[in-house]
Design a protein around this motif. Sequence first.
Motif, PDB file in Angstrom:
ATOM      1  N   UNK A   1       0.765  -1.134  -0.108  1.00 39.01           N
ATOM      2  CA  UNK A   1       0.342  -0.189  -0.606  1.00 39.01           C
ATOM      3  C   UNK A   1       0.497   1.142  -0.007  1.00 39.01           C
ATOM      4  N   UNK A   2       0.494   2.249  -0.782  1.00 37.45           N
ATOM      5  CA  UNK A   2       1.453   3.500  -0.867  1.00 37.45           C
ATOM      6  C   UNK A   2      -0.123   4.451  -0.242  1.00 37.45           C
TER       7      UNK A   2
ATOM      8  N   UNK B   1      -1.629   4.860  11.933  1.00 37.47           N
ATOM      9  CA  UNK B   1      -2.449   5.976  10.901  1.00 37.47           C
ATOM     10  C   UNK B   1      -2.105   5.499   9.517  1.00 37.47           C
ATOM     11  N   UNK B   2      -2.479   6.387   8.378  1.00 39.24           N
ATOM     12  CA  UNK B   2      -1.869   6.777   6.565  1.00 39.24           C
ATOM     13  C   UNK B   2      -0.774   6.464   6.666  1.00 39.24           C
TER      14      UNK B   2
ATOM     15  N   UNK C   1       1.540   5.886   8.538  1.00 38.92           N
ATOM     16  CA  UNK C   1       2.630   4.628   8.623  1.00 38.92           C
ATOM     17  C   UNK C   1       3.253   4.509   7.430  1.00 38.92           C
ATOM     18  N   UNK C   2       2.487   4.378   6.367  1.00 38.00           N
ATOM     19  CA  UNK C   2       2.964   3.979   5.083  1.00 38.00           C
ATOM     20  C   UNK C   2       4.046   4.885   4.838  1.00 38.00           C
TER      21      UNK C   2
END
Lengths: 583, 190
Positions: free
Chosen positions: A336-337, A363-364, A366-367
């Motif tokens: 995921x990105x 959360x997002x 962390x990407x």
Amino acid sequence: MKKLMLGNEAVARGAYEAGVTVAAAYPGTPSTEITENIAKYDEIYSEWSPNEKVSLEVAIGACIAGARSICSMKHVGLNVAADPLFTASYTGVNAGLVIMVADDPGMHSSQNEQDSRFYARASKVPMLEPADSQECKDFVKQAFEISEKFDCPVFVRLSTRIAHSQSVVELGEKVDFKLKDYNKDFNKYVMMPAMARKRHVEVEKRMAALREFSNTSEINKIEWGSKEIGVITSGIAYQYAREVFGDVSYLKIGMVHPLPEKLIADFAKEVKTLYAIEELEPFIENQVRKMGINVIGKDLLPVVGEYSAQLIKEKVFGEKVETKTLINDVVPVRPPVMCPGCPHRGMYYVIKKLKLTVSGDIGCYTLGALPPTECMDTCICMGASVSAAHGMEKARGKEFGKKTVAVLGDSTFIHSGITGLIDIVYNKGNSTVIILDNSITGMTGHQHNPTTGFTIKGEPTRQVDLVKLSNAVGVDRVKVVDPFDLKEFEKIVKEEIEADEPSVIISQRPCALLKDVKFEGPLKINSEKCKMCKMCLKIGCPALVDKGEFIEINDALCVGCELCTKLCSCAAIEKAGDNNGKA
Amino acid sequence: MEKLNIMLVGVGGQGTLLASRVLGAVALKKSFDVKVSEVHGMSQRGGSVVTYVKFGSKVYSPLVEKGDADIIMAFEQLEALRWVEYLKDGGKMLINDQKINPMPVIIGKAKYPENIIEKVKENYNNIVSIDALKLAKECGNIKAVNIVLLGLMAKSTHIEKDVWIEAIKEVVPQKVLDINLKAFEAGYNS
């Protein structure tokens, strides 16, 4: 009427049919859609609470006050809510209280693979486990009856494949549940030592009664087939086992705590070979063994990861499925990105440039730990970024602290980052905390939180002011900055990490997926102007494609956020003038 | 039809979820037992996503296993290649010929394989490819790629066209319904 429903949606329906009037939760995959769907029923007061502990306490208060109440969380959320859980087990309930907990075997969207069934045992709270959406609805209704009959909270445990699979549900009628009378009863609800000692005795009596109930309730059922093999199983593992073992005998466990020991012993006597098929820990298996019964389980099957029918077939019967690999190309992985247009991308560009140590969070964003940003150093649990940054500074000193920032989202900050910030101020730390205020709880799919100004039902409400909040706990240096203003963002980060006191930087820009965020459509690269300096690639946007000879913008992905234009030294990035058919 | 195992594979954000919901509604209209297994959360963000849809008289596991898919709808070329081994002998794959580079390719750590559609067609019998992105754009919104592909798939099942259209009307939000009905026709007639 029959309807195709997600497990989570069926739980919501079950709550509605059971006459629930209070529901509270903090979002967390794979549990989020339970409360999202409950909020659609006008009859039910529902809320996003700041964290799981608060949500469970709200539900406990509501059930003591006489309303059937439900509280939902993911497995790690139960760690946060564990404090009220263990004592609510002692106080018991007035009206029914159901606690939904969703485990994530395979860690599709989680930081660990803990098995919630141990919480049921540790807190002496019964636990049910449905195996499809119909059972999600039915078990939730039954859980309320058990809760009131035995005077205790009741867990209903889901796993990702139950929560996020749709199957057919027969809808039922809503029961007419009236608010129960509220009577002050401090011996039951005030847990001071003298009262708690008496309640513990009641808890043990209740567990004995529940063990008997488990033996006789139809929630645990035997499906007889060939007696050559017997399979004890529950939840999603039951579905896989049915495909693998076919026409054998099954003891399908609907109540995983306390287990129906008599039923298990009777079943085991009848079958020649006994298997326990369950994901994660040998929870059922170890209890069967303790009864002196031979059972095959984790000696063949893993405690790690998610199961499938194929995996069980392979491990139990040694049957490998032969598939021919006809094409030998190496297929690159697709992790995921961060989305095109994501506000976090600007923040990470600056942090990477300044080579800072990042104490990260959930959360997002962390990407940002993954390539190409590779900015995050740690990610432990909700809120840990703030307190761990403080710990890093205390361990390695001020100079290290000045090269370190904590990074967390708005919702995560409210969940449990604020307590860490108070710690920094109180204990004379100097950390810099970057709060990513994207106007929503992003990763779990856009839920409101105390900083967005709206409730779960979309009603306007008082908004937590992050600047004033930071000021109030003693942080004097608070800056608000747009992460897409790269120069300003860099300047502020440099100033704040240098400061000899704590600072908060609020990185403010809404999530690119929010409906009212409008960009002007895809960009393109003017190849005559482009000098191939490749600066634009440094932001790590998936819409920018390095074709070797030239750089191209994938117009199906590009939203036109223009972050890349800020790095382009030759003004080669222009509007494509085509809005993908969108008005 | 005793059972039908379908997989929708693509990149998070391409609309595989909505397409799987339409398939679920179709199954229910035809009175099949059905399970749809979805992906939410972290992996949804631009990662490789797979949704399983199983129809039958009785469905236990919601997952489709390797070598057991009757139909795979691939929303992107690389994802077609990643999942093609899940096709059963004689199974059918519909490929949208769109390409989306994964991060390892973008940063030069891996190569996007060449001529994927040709290779898949050489090695498997029932492969159909389509420029769904172009058709969706012509219908008014590139996001309708999912429904274009559903249209293409509808044609290759024995389920009546009306049932599909009814299912789309049930699942797709009213304000984008017209575009999606057009997209379905475009896929169906392609």
